[in-house]
Structure formats: C-alpha cells, structure tokens
Design a protein around this motif. Structure first.
Motif, PDB file in Angstrom:
ATOM      1  N   ALA A 274     -45.146 -51.885  24.730  1.00  0.00           N
ATOM      2  CA  ALA A 274     -44.833 -52.361  26.080  1.00  0.00           C
ATOM      3  C   ALA A 274     -45.579 -51.569  27.147  1.00  0.00           C
ATOM      4  O   ALA A 274     -45.497 -51.902  28.329  1.00  0.00           O
ATOM      5  N   GLY A 275     -46.298 -50.510  26.747  1.00  0.00           N
ATOM      6  CA  GLY A 275     -47.060 -49.709  27.700  1.00  0.00           C
ATOM      7  C   GLY A 275     -46.333 -48.481  28.185  1.00  0.00           C
ATOM      8  O   GLY A 275     -46.633 -47.971  29.270  1.00  0.00           O
ATOM      9  N   GLU A 290     -52.698 -43.178  24.165  1.00  0.00           N
ATOM     10  CA  GLU A 290     -52.442 -44.559  24.564  1.00  0.00           C
ATOM     11  C   GLU A 290     -53.138 -45.468  23.561  1.00  0.00           C
ATOM     12  O   GLU A 290     -54.333 -45.321  23.304  1.00  0.00           O
ATOM     13  N   SER A 291     -52.401 -46.394  22.967  1.00  0.00           N
ATOM     14  CA  SER A 291     -52.985 -47.254  21.948  1.00  0.00           C
ATOM     15  C   SER A 291     -52.272 -48.589  21.947  1.00  0.00           C
ATOM     16  O   SER A 291     -51.068 -48.671  22.205  1.00  0.00           O
ATOM     17  N   SER A 292     -53.026 -49.655  21.646  1.00  0.00           N
ATOM     18  CA  SER A 292     -52.425 -50.976  21.513  1.00  0.00           C
ATOM     19  C   SER A 292     -51.775 -51.166  20.155  1.00  0.00           C
ATOM     20  O   SER A 292     -51.108 -52.167  19.918  1.00  0.00           O
ATOM     21  N   ARG A 293     -51.983 -50.204  19.232  1.00  0.00           N
ATOM     22  CA  ARG A 293     -51.345 -50.276  17.928  1.00  0.00           C
ATOM     23  C   ARG A 293     -49.840 -50.022  18.059  1.00  0.00           C
ATOM     24  O   ARG A 293     -49.400 -49.263  18.915  1.00  0.00           O
ATOM     25  N   MET A 294     -49.089 -50.649  17.192  1.00  0.00           N
ATOM     26  CA  MET A 294     -47.636 -50.483  17.240  1.00  0.00           C
ATOM     27  C   MET A 294     -47.236 -49.089  16.780  1.00  0.00           C
ATOM     28  O   MET A 294     -47.825 -48.532  15.863  1.00  0.00           O
ATOM     29  N   ARG A 350     -40.702 -53.103  30.141  1.00  0.00           N
ATOM     30  CA  ARG A 350     -40.896 -54.424  29.527  1.00  0.00           C
ATOM     31  C   ARG A 350     -42.309 -54.910  29.789  1.00  0.00           C
ATOM     32  O   ARG A 350     -42.886 -54.659  30.854  1.00  0.00           O
ATOM     33  N   ASP A 351     -42.866 -55.601  28.816  1.00  0.00           N
ATOM     34  CA  ASP A 351     -44.212 -56.161  28.932  1.00  0.00           C
ATOM     35  C   ASP A 351     -44.114 -57.498  29.664  1.00  0.00           C
ATOM     36  O   ASP A 351     -43.717 -58.516  29.092  1.00  0.00           O
ATOM     37  N   LEU A 382     -40.963 -53.805  34.902  1.00  0.00           N
ATOM     38  CA  LEU A 382     -41.856 -54.849  34.397  1.00  0.00           C
ATOM     39  C   LEU A 382     -43.285 -54.319  34.454  1.00  0.00           C
ATOM     40  O   LEU A 382     -43.902 -54.267  35.521  1.00  0.00           O
ATOM     41  N   ASN A 383     -43.802 -53.926  33.314  1.00  0.00           N
ATOM     42  CA  ASN A 383     -45.129 -53.323  33.216  1.00  0.00           C
ATOM     43  C   ASN A 383     -46.193 -54.393  32.943  1.00  0.00           C
ATOM     44  O   ASN A 383     -45.879 -55.525  32.601  1.00  0.00           O
ATOM     45  N   LYS A 384     -47.449 -54.022  33.090  1.00  0.00           N
ATOM     46  CA  LYS A 384     -48.620 -54.873  32.819  1.00  0.00           C
ATOM     47  C   LYS A 384     -48.681 -56.078  33.758  1.00  0.00           C
ATOM     48  O   LYS A 384     -49.098 -57.174  33.357  1.00  0.00           O
ATOM     49  N   ILE A 385     -48.279 -55.887  35.021  1.00  0.00           N
ATOM     50  CA  ILE A 385     -48.351 -57.019  35.953  1.00  0.00           C
ATOM     51  C   ILE A 385     -49.805 -57.391  36.252  1.00  0.00           C
ATOM     52  O   ILE A 385     -50.081 -58.488  36.745  1.00  0.00           O
ATOM     53  N   ASP A 386     -50.762 -56.487  35.937  1.00  0.00           N
ATOM     54  CA  ASP A 386     -52.173 -56.820  36.141  1.00  0.00           C
ATOM     55  C   ASP A 386     -52.647 -57.884  35.171  1.00  0.00           C
ATOM     56  O   ASP A 386     -53.699 -58.503  35.389  1.00  0.00           O
ATOM     57  N   LEU A 387     -51.872 -58.120  34.076  1.00  0.00           N
ATOM     58  CA  LEU A 387     -52.251 -59.143  33.094  1.00  0.00           C
ATOM     59  C   LEU A 387     -51.597 -60.487  33.375  1.00  0.00           C
ATOM     60  O   LEU A 387     -51.853 -61.450  32.659  1.00  0.00           O
ATOM     61  N   VAL A 388     -50.755 -60.551  34.403  1.00  0.00           N
ATOM     62  CA  VAL A 388     -50.071 -61.797  34.737  1.00  0.00           C
ATOM     63  C   VAL A 388     -50.884 -62.515  35.798  1.00  0.00           C
ATOM     64  O   VAL A 388     -51.033 -62.014  36.922  1.00  0.00           O
ATOM     65  N   GLY A 389     -51.430 -63.688  35.446  1.00  0.00           N
ATOM     66  CA  GLY A 389     -52.260 -64.438  36.381  1.00  0.00           C
ATOM     67  C   GLY A 389     -51.445 -65.045  37.507  1.00  0.00           C
ATOM     68  O   GLY A 389     -50.218 -65.133  37.456  1.00  0.00           O
ATOM     69  N   ASN A 390     -52.150 -65.502  38.529  1.00  0.00           N
ATOM     70  CA  ASN A 390     -51.466 -66.101  39.690  1.00  0.00           C
ATOM     71  C   ASN A 390     -50.785 -67.406  39.337  1.00  0.00           C
ATOM     72  O   ASN A 390     -49.808 -67.793  39.967  1.00  0.00           O
TER      73      ASN A 390
END
Length: 485
Positions: A274-275, A290-294, A350-351, A382-390
């Motif tokens: 979830a970051g 920091e890793s995208s691996r679980m 949360r992602d 609420l994390n990773k809001i940069d990945l949520v498009g308009n």
C-alpha cells in the motif's frame, strides 16, 4: 543407484526426512523455494460460496430498492453481483501471481478451476489433476503453487500423484517472509511459523524407517522416523520460543526506557504494497527499503518525527497484511506487532489506486481485530493519489481521511496536522508565561519544544504565549501569568 537409474526403474528417489529439509532451508535463510524455479499456479474458485455471496448481494440490493421506493420490476438483480464476484476473483488471482513472483518463481502457466465445493482428497477434481500433470510435463515446471491452504491429507495425495513439489498459499507466504527477514528476531519468528506449519504435515512420511535400541529391553520396532521428526521439531519449537521470549524481554526493557519520557508511538498499518515504507521515508527520511514486491518490510522500523506543534513522536513502520493471512503468522509475529498494540494512534494506509481498496480495508480491519487493537483511534490515509487519474473517482473513506502521495510527497502537511490533533495522551494546550530574563533556559526550552505565538519584553520580564504539549508546558507552571479580573 543413481537418480537416473531410479527414474528408469520407475520408482521415485528416496525423500529426505522433513526435519533435514527444514534445517537445510533454515541454513540458506529461505523457506525452501529457490530462485528461478518454474511454477504452475492453480487457482480454485468455489461457486457454492459465490452463490451465497450473490444471493446476499441481491437481497441487499432489493432492500435498498424497497427503502428508496423503487419498483422491484425496475431493479436489475443479475449483472452487478456477478461483476463484483468476477472482479474479486480476478484481483485475487493477480495478487497470487504477484506473491509467486515475490518468492522468486517464474510463472510457467496459470490454471483456474471453478467447482461447487473442494474435493476432500485433492482439493481439485481428477480431471483437473490430469490437466495439471500434463502442463507440468509440457512446461518442465519444478513445483505447483495452490492459491488455497491444503490439508495434510490433500498435500500427501497431491505429492503422490504429481511429479514435483506442491506448495500451498501459507507455505508460499512463509517463504517470502523467510527471504525478507533480516534481524534475528524476524528470522526466529519466521522459523517458528514454519515449524508450526510443518508439524501436522509429518504424518505418512517415513513410516517404515525405524531406529532400534542397542541394549536389553530396547530391542523392538524402535522409534519411527515420523516420531523422530516430531520430537526434533517440538524440541526446536520450544527452543525458538525461549529465544523469542528473550527478545520480547529486551524489547520490554527498551520500551520501559522510552516510556520514562512521554513520547507517543504512531504505527503505520495497512495492506501489503500500500506504500507504507514510501510514506515512512517521506515523513522521516529514514531511507528504508521501498519495493513493489509484497512483504518487502518485515522487521519493524522506529524513527523519531517532529510534528508542527514541535512535539516529538515515534513513527513505526510494520509488516503489511494480506487477505487470508495465516493465523500462524499473526501469532508468531506478535513480538513484531507489539508496536501496533502499544501505539496510541494507527495510520491505516490504503492504496487509493487499487480497484479492491474497500476489500483490502476489510482484510486489514480483520487482522487488527485479531490483535485486539480495533478500538484504537485510526486515521485513514489514502496513499498513491498521484496514480488516480482525473477521470477516475478517487475512493472516499471516512470523513477524517487524508489524501497523500508518499512518492510525490503530496498532502504530508495535512497528515502531520491530523496526527497532531488526534494525539490525546499528551494534548496540546496554550499557556501564558511571565519569565524573568534570567530564566533564559526556560525560554529556550519553550521555543524548542512548543510554538511561541507571542513574545514581548517589559523591563526585566518576558511575557510569552506558547502552545505545545501539556507535559512540557506544565513543567514551567510556576511562571504562569495570572490573569487579574
């Protein structure tokens, strides 16, 4: 006789005792899954459970329509529940594939079976078992990964019928944990979970092997290899638990020294990937992995953080949770999760970009309830809001949710202010002081640990208005300015 001779003779090579395999895995620091192994993934969906879920969803939809005054003939009861169930299974399958890659496996093929209920002997049906055997032969796979927990009898039956190793979901997660454990405490907790997982799965292995005694009264069938393995594992479990208790004792001593100075602990919790570590680095500049691996973070990290009010807290980064988290992991990692139990405030990360963000929240809350910390104050992040498009609707949580991006360092000021306002053990208060100029040390302490809103000098007196933690300001109550009405 060589291995090739055994294969030509039509017999399987002799299997090492499970304890020997376990000890070899521990020596290599892994749970038994070498790198670059080709794996066949088997995911099973039980449609009987799905029908129950669909019926419940239809009932809820009907009740909502009745309360809204909508005619029942205008309500579509077919499409939505099925779409939700499909999305859930697809997300679960993608998560399982990511688990396999995190363990170092190369996915050779993915097989899916849908059946009303599990087969008590092999989980999957006979036809699917033959299909798996054919895929193993065509791909040269080294092992089969099941996205389901296998009972000891199912595991033995599958190993007898398939020409390679069988690993279920729990064993796969344990292997990933073993790869990422760096501290002695983490390694001990992984080993304890692995041993407790293996113990009930010893039955049926090596029954014909026995050890005979060498004296009067000891001649006989002796102790079977199964009994030897059980005894060795039980002795090892007791030894590991003693070592873990020593670790807990040291941790309690460290915590008692910390608690002598009132520094609140705030813990990051959330679903795996979830970051949390990225957000932890953005807040503390700790530089943790920091890793995208679980399950990239396994060992807890503690760093000091100064809030806008200038009071200090300890921020803790913890292991991520996952759906159907094995119970043995929760119990074995209770020492690691003690920081969550002792925390005054939880930040549920949360992602926001995940399509299963609401289900992930439910799974995290389930684990928190198992740890008896569900009643602690929680701030949803609420994390990773940069990945949520308009064009995508960002999921909205509770009214107190804070939207941030740990990677882009967006919204961190709002998050720090929310933490400041949520801490109640050492609350923020405002106080006015009248200090003789000879008390420069007191003025310096106030400026270092609190926000000085106003300061003026009259003669040899300094009038100061400060807002900060009660534990600091109350130390200087003797200089508090009395208001004369």
């Amino acid at each position: 006789m060589t291995t090739e001779d055994v294969k030509r003779d039509g017999r399987k090579p002799a299997r090492r005792s499970l304890v020997e395999a376990q000890e070899a895995a521990m020596r290599h620091g892994r749970g038994g899954l070498p790198q670059a192994e080709r794996a066949v993934l088997v995911a099973v969906e039980f449609t009987g459970e799905r029908r129950k879920l669909t019926a419940a969803a239809r009932l809820a939809k009907t009740a909502a329509a009745v309360s809204a005054g909508t005619a029942l003939e205008d309500v579509d009861l077919s499409a939505a529940p099925k779409a939700v169930a499909d999305l859930d299974f697809d997300a679960s399958l993608a998560e399982f594939e990511e688990l396999a890659r995190s363990a170092g496996a190369e996915v050779a093929a993915t097989l899916i079976q849908r059946r009303p209920r599990p087969d008590p002997a092999t989980l999957v049906g006979q036809g699917k078992l033959e299909e798996i055997e054919g895929v193993i032969a065509s791909t040269g796979a080294d092992l089969v990964l099941f996205d389901h927990d296998l009972s000891p009898s199912q595991l033995r039956n599958l190993e007898a019928k398939l020409p390679c190793r069988i690993i279920d979901r729990t064993q796969l997660i344990l292997d990933i944990f073993a790869r990422h454990a760096r501290t002695r405490e983490g390694q001990l907790q992984v080993e304890l979970a692995q041993l407790e997982y293996q113990l009930p799965r010893l039955a049926g292995r090596g029954k014909s092997m026995s050890q005979l005694g060498g004296g009067i009264g000891t001649r006989g069938p002796g102790e079977t290899q199964l009994e030897t393995d059980r005894r060795k594992i039980n002795l090892r479990i007791d030894h590991v638990k003693e070592q873990l208790e020593s670790v807990r004792r040291i941790r309690r001593q460290q915590r008692q020294r910390r608690e002598a100075v009132p520094v609140p602990v705030v813990a990051l919790v959330g679903y795996t990937n979830a970051g949390k570590s990225t957000l932890f680095n953005a807040l503390t500049e700790a530089g943790v992995l920091e890793s995208s691996r679980m399950f990239a973070t396994l060992d807890p990290k503690l760093r000091q953080l100064t809030l806008p009010s200038r009071r200090k807290i300890l921020l803790s980064d913890t292991v991520g949770f996952i759906r159907n988290l094995p119970h043995t992991l929760v119990t074995s990692f209770r020492a690691t999760l003690e920081e969550v139990e002792r925390a005054e405030l939880l930040l549920h990360v949360r992602d926001a970009s995940s399509p299963m963000v609401d289900e992930q929240k439910t799974q995290v809350e389930k684990v928190l309830a198992e740890l008896d910390v569900s009643k602690k104050p929680v701030i949803e992040v609420l994390n990773k809001i940069d990945l949520v498009g308009n064009d995508e609707g960002m999921p909205m949580g509770a009214p107190g949710s804070i939207a941030v991006s740990g990677l882009k360092k967006l919204g961190l000021d709002h998050l720090l202010a929310a933490i400041d306002g949520a801490l109640v053990v050492d609350p923020l208060i405002e106080m006015q002081f009248r200090l003789p100029q000879s008390e420069g040390a007191v003025l310096a302490a106030l400026e270092a640990g609190a926000v000085v809103a106003g300061k003026r000098f009259e003669g040899n007196l300094a009038y100061v208005t400060a807002r900060g933690p009660a534990s600091l300001l109350n130390r200087f109550r003797r200089f508090r300015e009395r208001v004369v009405e």
